[in-house]
Design a protein around this motif. Structure first.
Motif, PDB file in Angstrom:
ATOM      1  N   SER A 109       0.850  -1.593   1.028  1.00  0.00           N
ATOM      2  CA  SER A 109       0.885  -1.329  -0.408  1.00  0.00           C
ATOM      3  C   SER A 109       2.171  -1.874  -1.020  1.00  0.00           C
ATOM      4  N   ARG A 110       2.104  -2.194  -2.289  1.00  0.00           N
ATOM      5  CA  ARG A 110       3.245  -2.769  -2.980  1.00  0.00           C
ATOM      6  C   ARG A 110       4.302  -1.704  -3.222  1.00  0.00           C
ATOM      7  N   ARG A 111       5.528  -2.074  -2.946  1.00  0.00           N
ATOM      8  CA  ARG A 111       6.625  -1.161  -3.212  1.00  0.00           C
ATOM      9  C   ARG A 111       7.120  -1.433  -4.623  1.00  0.00           C
ATOM     10  N   ALA A 112       7.116  -0.421  -5.457  1.00  0.00           N
ATOM     11  CA  ALA A 112       7.498  -0.588  -6.861  1.00  0.00           C
ATOM     12  C   ALA A 112       8.975  -0.963  -6.957  1.00  0.00           C
TER      13      ALA A 112
END
Length: 145
Positions: A109-112
């Motif tokens: 998942s993308r890390r903000a």
């Protein structure tokens, strides 16, 4: 490749008995040949009841293919070629590609992240330069009247 051996989706092989083949007359050009031969191929797989897929793979496939499924059944129809054999092979390839993509585990998942203060400053400076350039292109305002 006639589909007698089943369908390989990554490490999983879907048995041929779970695949449903239908043949019908294809539309389009072809002369007398097209009026007599069933060259259009429809390949269906009941994803909701497929025993070859694990529970996690089945859930992923049902979720990702939800727009293409009708009562849990995925159908691929091919009428590209004038030969039923070539259409069968292409149907198997398309079904394999769809299921492989749908059952693959999700990537990380993308890390903000936030833009840095310097990046924000560069952006606003660029916007100001661009606005100034456009302002200089316009006609001068006549304040004498």
């Amino acid at each position: 490749m006639t589909g007698d051996e089943g369908l390989s989706v990554g490490p999983v092989t879907v048995p041929a008995r779970e695949l449903v083949w239908r043949f019908s007359r294809s539309s389009g050009p072809g002369g007398q040949h097209v009026n007599t031969s069933d060259t259009r191929v429809s390949l269906s797989l009941d994803v909701a009841r497929c025993g070859a897929l694990g529970a996690a793979q089945r859930e992923r496939a049902l979720e990702r293919l939800s727009g293409r499924l009708v009562d849990g059944v995925l159908t691929v129809t091919v009428q590209t070629h004038r030969s039923q054999v070539r259409n069968r092979a292409e149907a198997l390839e398309r079904m394999t590609a769809l299921l492989s993509e749908a059952t693959a585990p999700a990537g990380p998942s993308r890390r903000a992240t936030r833009p840095s203060r310097r990046a924000k400053q560069r952006r606003t400076d660029a916007k100001k330069r661009r606005g100034e350039l456009k302002r200089l292109r316009s006609r001068p305002v006549d304040d004498g009247k």
